[in-house]
Motif scaffolding. Structure first.
Motif, PDB file in Angstrom:
ATOM      1  N   ARG A  24       0.863  -1.184   0.000  1.00  0.00           N
ATOM      2  CA  ARG A  24       0.000   0.000   0.000  1.00  0.00           C
ATOM      3  C   ARG A  24       0.895   1.229   0.000  1.00  0.00           C
ATOM      4  NH1 ARG A  24      -5.229   0.446   0.897  1.00  0.00           N
ATOM      5  NH2 ARG A  24      -5.295  -1.619   1.820  1.00  0.00           N
ATOM      6  N   CYS A  47       0.726  -2.788  -6.879  1.00  0.00           N
ATOM      7  CA  CYS A  47       0.592  -1.974  -5.669  1.00  0.00           C
ATOM      8  C   CYS A  47      -0.845  -1.511  -5.465  1.00  0.00           C
ATOM      9  CB  CYS A  47       1.479  -0.737  -5.761  1.00  0.00           C
ATOM     10  SG  CYS A  47       3.225  -1.093  -5.949  1.00  0.00           S
ATOM     11  N   ILE A  48      -1.175  -1.264  -4.219  1.00  0.00           N
ATOM     12  CA  ILE A  48      -2.430  -0.620  -3.846  1.00  0.00           C
ATOM     13  C   ILE A  48      -2.067   0.841  -3.603  1.00  0.00           C
ATOM     14  CG2 ILE A  48      -4.298  -0.546  -2.153  1.00  0.00           C
ATOM     15  CD1 ILE A  48      -3.364  -3.524  -1.495  1.00  0.00           C
ATOM     16  N   GLU A  50      -3.009   4.929  -2.939  1.00  0.00           N
ATOM     17  CA  GLU A  50      -3.919   5.976  -2.505  1.00  0.00           C
ATOM     18  C   GLU A  50      -3.259   7.310  -2.826  1.00  0.00           C
ATOM     19  OE1 GLU A  50      -5.475   5.618   1.444  1.00  0.00           O
ATOM     20  OE2 GLU A  50      -5.702   3.455   1.240  1.00  0.00           O
ATOM     21  N   TYR A  69      -0.597   0.695   8.067  1.00  0.00           N
ATOM     22  CA  TYR A  69      -1.508   0.789   6.929  1.00  0.00           C
ATOM     23  C   TYR A  69      -0.747   1.063   5.635  1.00  0.00           C
ATOM     24  CZ  TYR A  69      -5.594   2.117   4.200  1.00  0.00           C
ATOM     25  OH  TYR A  69      -6.568   2.186   3.234  1.00  0.00           O
ATOM     26  N   TYR A  70       0.178   2.021   5.667  1.00  0.00           N
ATOM     27  CA  TYR A  70       0.980   2.340   4.479  1.00  0.00           C
ATOM     28  C   TYR A  70       2.351   1.681   4.587  1.00  0.00           C
ATOM     29  CZ  TYR A  70      -2.486   5.964   3.602  1.00  0.00           C
ATOM     30  OH  TYR A  70      -3.658   6.630   3.373  1.00  0.00           O
TER      31      TYR A  70
END
Length: 108
Positions: A24, A47-48, A50, A69-70
């Motif tokens: 992420r 990859c995810i 944001e 989370y990241y």
């Protein structure tokens, strides 16, 4: 951000392609075209991704995220509200576990 990606392309930074799968990544970039290009490159690597439109938004996203989370943050340097250096500094000063294992990279 493109400096970082170009380094991968030129093998200045060697990395196992499978390493990126499922990671992420928060990308802080204020230019929409650059956002689209980086999003395409990273999602094609598995990859995810944001997106944050500026350093302040990136800081808030990290501050409000759960622990681990990241995996990475890719930060443009020249952005409105908070530039990449200022946002990175604020993220590193957070008094929580959200940034302990996260690597933050700034590029032009």
């Amino acid at each position: 951000i493109f400096d970082i990606i170009e380094s991968f392309k030129k093998d200045e930074i060697s990395i196992d392609e499978d390493f990126l799968v499922g990671k992420r990544i928060l990308v802080a970039e204020d230019n929409e075209l650059n956002q689209e290009i980086v999003l395409d490159i990273l999602t094609n690597k598995g990859c995810i991704v944001e997106l944050a439109n500026d350093g302040l938004q990136a800081y808030e996203m990290v501050k409000n995220a759960s622990k681990d989370y990241y995996d990475f943050i890719l930060m443009d340097i020249q952005m409105p509200n908070l530039n990449g250096y200022e946002a990175t500094s604020k993220i590193r000063m957070l008094d929580n576990d959200n940034k302990d294992e996260c690597q933050c990279f700034c590029g032009r």
